[in-house]
Design an enzyme around this catalytic site. Structure first.
Site, PDB file in Angstrom:
ATOM      1  N   ASP A   8      34.147   6.987  81.348  1.00 26.92           N
ATOM      2  CA  ASP A   8      34.661   5.885  82.522  1.00 26.92           C
ATOM      3  C   ASP A   8      35.509   5.019  81.756  1.00 26.92           C
ATOM      4  O   ASP A   8      35.310   4.536  80.648  1.00 26.92           O
ATOM      5  CB  ASP A   8      33.641   5.403  83.070  1.00 26.92           C
ATOM      6  CG  ASP A   8      34.067   4.634  84.525  1.00 26.92           C
ATOM      7  OD1 ASP A   8      34.957   4.994  85.053  1.00 26.92           O
ATOM      8  OD2 ASP A   8      33.226   3.932  85.010  1.00 26.92           O
TER       9      ASP A   8
ATOM     10  N   ASN B 291      36.954  13.667  92.160  1.00 23.75           N
ATOM     11  CA  ASN B 291      37.974  13.338  91.696  1.00 23.75           C
ATOM     12  C   ASN B 291      39.233  14.085  92.298  1.00 23.75           C
ATOM     13  O   ASN B 291      40.577  13.606  91.966  1.00 23.75           O
ATOM     14  CB  ASN B 291      38.150  13.601  90.096  1.00 23.75           C
ATOM     15  CG  ASN B 291      37.334  12.561  89.395  1.00 23.75           C
ATOM     16  OD1 ASN B 291      37.016  12.875  88.047  1.00 23.75           O
ATOM     17  ND2 ASN B 291      37.289  11.385  90.026  1.00 23.75           N
TER      18      ASN B 291
END
Ligand code: FPP
Length: 253
Positions: free
Chosen positions: A26, A74
């Protein structure tokens, strides 16, 4: 590699290692935005971290490394970012092919792979097939992956077996469910690392992380390199794992 990194690797290697490490990569977007750059530059730099930490994990002797590269959620990102990520994945699979094979790594993937464009699926399937017998380390890319989606898929598979008369509902236990997960052939996940200072699991390996240790690293993923991976492994090695037990049943990692 600096002498001190090499020394630290030897020290980490000498202690009990997690067999399977999962990483929630991340912070690519924030890394780029902090520099006033497009988010994709963060993903590009993150690809360099992927290469470096894979090499480091392989040198140390980690058996399985699973990288959360693209979540099922995503797909809702802006189309240019999704397209850029797909291109980076393709580039990675093509450029790292020789290194993966030379190092005896088995390239594996989990997720709704049918959703991937053929520009990624084709080199992925090819490398998966050609590396299938490698035994030094298994590198799993979680692509279009979601832990809930994986559990739904496994439940559906079990229901189909019951419907076909191959299994009784009363026979379904943890083992039967785990065998239908995309990760069925991987060891239990001992350590989950999340970068960028966020403390969330974000639909990653929900079933598999039931007894995992979690280490949260402050570094944004593009800044997460060998030294940061070693920090996380050292943190893991300082832990005592309990598996819900006490007393003599407790064992070191
Ligand atoms: C999360 O950061 C990261 C991703 C959604 C993609 C991860 C992809 C890579 C590291 C590069 C390509 C992968 C491989 C295997 C070569 P974010 O964009 O959500 O960061 P933010 O929270 O700062 O916005």
């Amino acid at each position: 590699m600096s002498e001190s990194t090499s020394q630290r690797e030897q020290q980490v290697k000498a202690k009990p290692l997690p067999r399977h490490v999962g990483i929630i990569m991340d912070g690519n977007g924030r890394w780029a935005e902090a520099k006033g750059w497009p988010r994709l530059e963060g993903h590009r730099e993150g690809s360099k971290s992927v290469k470096e930490i894979t090499r480091c994990a392989r040198r140390i002797g980690i058996q399985a490394l699973t990288l959360y590269a693209f979540s099922a959620q995503n797909w809702t990102r802006p189309p240019t970012e999704v397209a850029g990520l797909m291109e980076l994945l393709r580039e990675y699979l093509i450029k790292e092919r020789a290194e993966i094979l030379d190092n005896g790594i088995r390239l594996n993937a989990v997720g709704e792979l049918a959703r991937l464009p053929s520009q990624v699926r084709d080199p992925l399937e090819e490398l998966r097939a050609v590396s299938a017998k490698n035994t030094q380390m298994v590198l799993t890319l979680a692509l279009s992956y979601g832990g809930r989606e994986e559990l739904v898929h496994a439940a559906r598979k079990l229901a189909m077996k019951v419907e076909a008369g191959q299994l009784k509902a009363s026979e379904i236990g943890e083992q039967q469910l785990a065998a239908e997960l995309w990760t069925a052939d991987l060891p239990a996940v001992d350590l989950v690392i999340r970068t960028s200072g966020e403390h969330r699991i974000s639909n990653f390996l929900l079933w598999q992380s039931a007894y995992s240790e979690f280490v949260f690293a402050d570094a944004l993923f593009p800044d997460f390199r060998s030294s940061q991976l070693l920090d996380c492994l050292e943190a893991y090695q300082r832990r005592e794992r309990r598996f819900g037990q006490v007393g003599p049943a407790v064992r070191a990692p």
